[in-house]
Design a protein around this motif. Sequence first.
Motif, short mmCIF file in Angstrom:
data_model
loop_
_atom_site.label_atom_id
_atom_site.label_comp_id
_atom_site.label_asym_id
_atom_site.label_seq_id
_atom_site.Cartn_x
_atom_site.Cartn_y
_atom_site.Cartn_z
N PRO A 16 0.80 -1.23 0.00
CA PRO A 16 0.00 0.00 0.00
C PRO A 16 0.83 1.29 0.00
CG PRO A 16 -0.12 -1.09 2.15
CD PRO A 16 0.63 -2.01 1.24
N VAL A 17 2.08 1.22 0.47
CA VAL A 17 2.89 2.44 0.57
C VAL A 17 3.93 2.44 -0.54
CG1 VAL A 17 4.42 3.81 2.03
CG2 VAL A 17 2.53 2.51 3.06
N VAL A 18 3.90 3.50 -1.36
CA VAL A 18 4.77 3.58 -2.52
C VAL A 18 5.46 4.94 -2.56
CG1 VAL A 18 4.86 3.55 -5.05
CG2 VAL A 18 3.31 2.00 -3.84
N LEU A 19 6.78 4.90 -2.73
CA LEU A 19 7.53 6.14 -2.92
C LEU A 19 7.34 6.57 -4.37
CD1 LEU A 19 9.50 8.13 -1.56
CD2 LEU A 19 11.37 6.66 -2.32
N GLN A 20 6.78 7.78 -4.58
CA GLN A 20 6.50 8.25 -5.94
C GLN A 20 7.70 8.98 -6.53
OE1 GLN A 20 3.61 7.52 -7.25
NE2 GLN A 20 2.22 7.17 -5.56
N SER A 21 8.38 9.74 -5.70
CA SER A 21 9.54 10.49 -6.17
C SER A 21 10.44 10.79 -4.99
CB SER A 21 9.11 11.79 -6.86
OG SER A 21 8.54 12.66 -5.90
N VAL A 41 5.11 10.51 -1.39
CA VAL A 41 4.76 9.15 -0.99
C VAL A 41 3.26 9.02 -1.05
CG1 VAL A 41 4.76 7.52 0.95
CG2 VAL A 41 6.74 9.00 0.59
N SER A 42 2.78 7.86 -1.50
CA SER A 42 1.35 7.61 -1.41
C SER A 42 1.12 6.37 -0.57
CB SER A 42 0.73 7.44 -2.79
OG SER A 42 1.19 6.25 -3.36
N SER A 43 0.06 6.41 0.22
CA SER A 43 -0.29 5.28 1.06
C SER A 43 -1.75 4.94 0.87
CB SER A 43 -0.02 5.62 2.53
OG SER A 43 -0.47 4.56 3.35
N GLY A 44 -2.00 3.70 0.49
CA GLY A 44 -3.37 3.27 0.28
C GLY A 44 -4.00 2.76 1.55
N LYS A 45 -3.29 2.88 2.65
CA LYS A 45 -3.76 2.29 3.89
C LYS A 45 -3.19 3.07 5.06
CE LYS A 45 -3.63 -2.23 6.07
NZ LYS A 45 -3.32 -3.64 5.88
N ALA A 46 -3.97 3.22 6.12
CA ALA A 46 -3.44 3.88 7.32
C ALA A 46 -2.36 2.99 7.93
CB ALA A 46 -4.56 4.12 8.32
N PHE A 111 -0.52 7.01 10.73
CA PHE A 111 -0.40 7.83 9.53
C PHE A 111 -1.60 7.52 8.65
CE2 PHE A 111 3.96 7.12 10.98
CZ PHE A 111 4.41 8.43 11.09
N LYS A 112 -2.39 8.54 8.34
CA LYS A 112 -3.57 8.32 7.52
C LYS A 112 -3.17 7.93 6.10
CE LYS A 112 -6.54 11.69 9.84
NZ LYS A 112 -5.91 12.95 10.31
N ALA A 113 -4.08 7.20 5.45
CA ALA A 113 -3.88 6.91 4.02
C ALA A 113 -3.94 8.22 3.26
CB ALA A 113 -4.96 5.96 3.54
N GLY A 114 -3.25 8.27 2.13
CA GLY A 114 -3.29 9.48 1.33
C GLY A 114 -1.95 9.73 0.68
N SER A 115 -1.81 10.92 0.09
CA SER A 115 -0.57 11.30 -0.57
C SER A 115 0.11 12.39 0.23
CB SER A 115 -0.85 11.81 -1.98
OG SER A 115 -1.37 10.76 -2.76
N TYR A 116 1.40 12.23 0.41
CA TYR A 116 2.19 13.21 1.14
C TYR A 116 3.31 13.68 0.24
CZ TYR A 116 -0.20 11.21 5.17
OH TYR A 116 -1.15 10.77 6.04
N SER A 117 3.51 14.99 0.20
CA SER A 117 4.59 15.46 -0.65
C SER A 117 5.37 16.55 0.05
CB SER A 117 4.03 15.86 -2.00
OG SER A 117 4.16 17.18 -2.23
#
Length: 163
Positions: A16-21, A41-46, A111-117
């Motif tokens: 669920p957690v993927v480093l985008q850049s 980073v994007s996380s599809g899951k808390a 950490f809530k699911a979602g996108s963090y930049s």
Amino acid sequence: QVGGFAWENCGDRTDPVVLQSLSVAPDPISIPGSLRISAAVSSGKAMASPLKAELVVEKALGDLWIQLPCIDQLGSCTYNDVCTILDNLIPPGTPCPEPLLTYGIPCHCPFKAGSYSLPASDFVLPDVELPAWMTNGNYRVRAAVSSGGEELGCVKLAFSLQS
């Protein structure tokens, strides 16, 4: 590639957690010095406690890669409860340090699911007394985060240090 900054996700597609850049400058990283980092980073899951992080740190010796041991919580260490470590570093109820605060990046579990930049931000690397085996050279790091035996994300980094 040796002697240059590089990164890749190493989890499987269901993580669920993927480093985008991720970008880091300068290259090589200088200690002490300033480090400019941008990341997404994007996380599809808390992600909730207990969060386990397993690091494998390797250093190049000529053409060989040697796995560094875990000494004083540095090196190839397993941290069984990242949430508690964060709570000890940053007491709950206090604001997250900059630049996390400005960009709404949490510093405590869950950490809530979602996108963090994180846009390009400067961090000061203090003149810490690193053990001799952790100074100049080329490094590879594999970091895997899991919870309850389920892998949440995995990333591999390659970088050079000079002090």
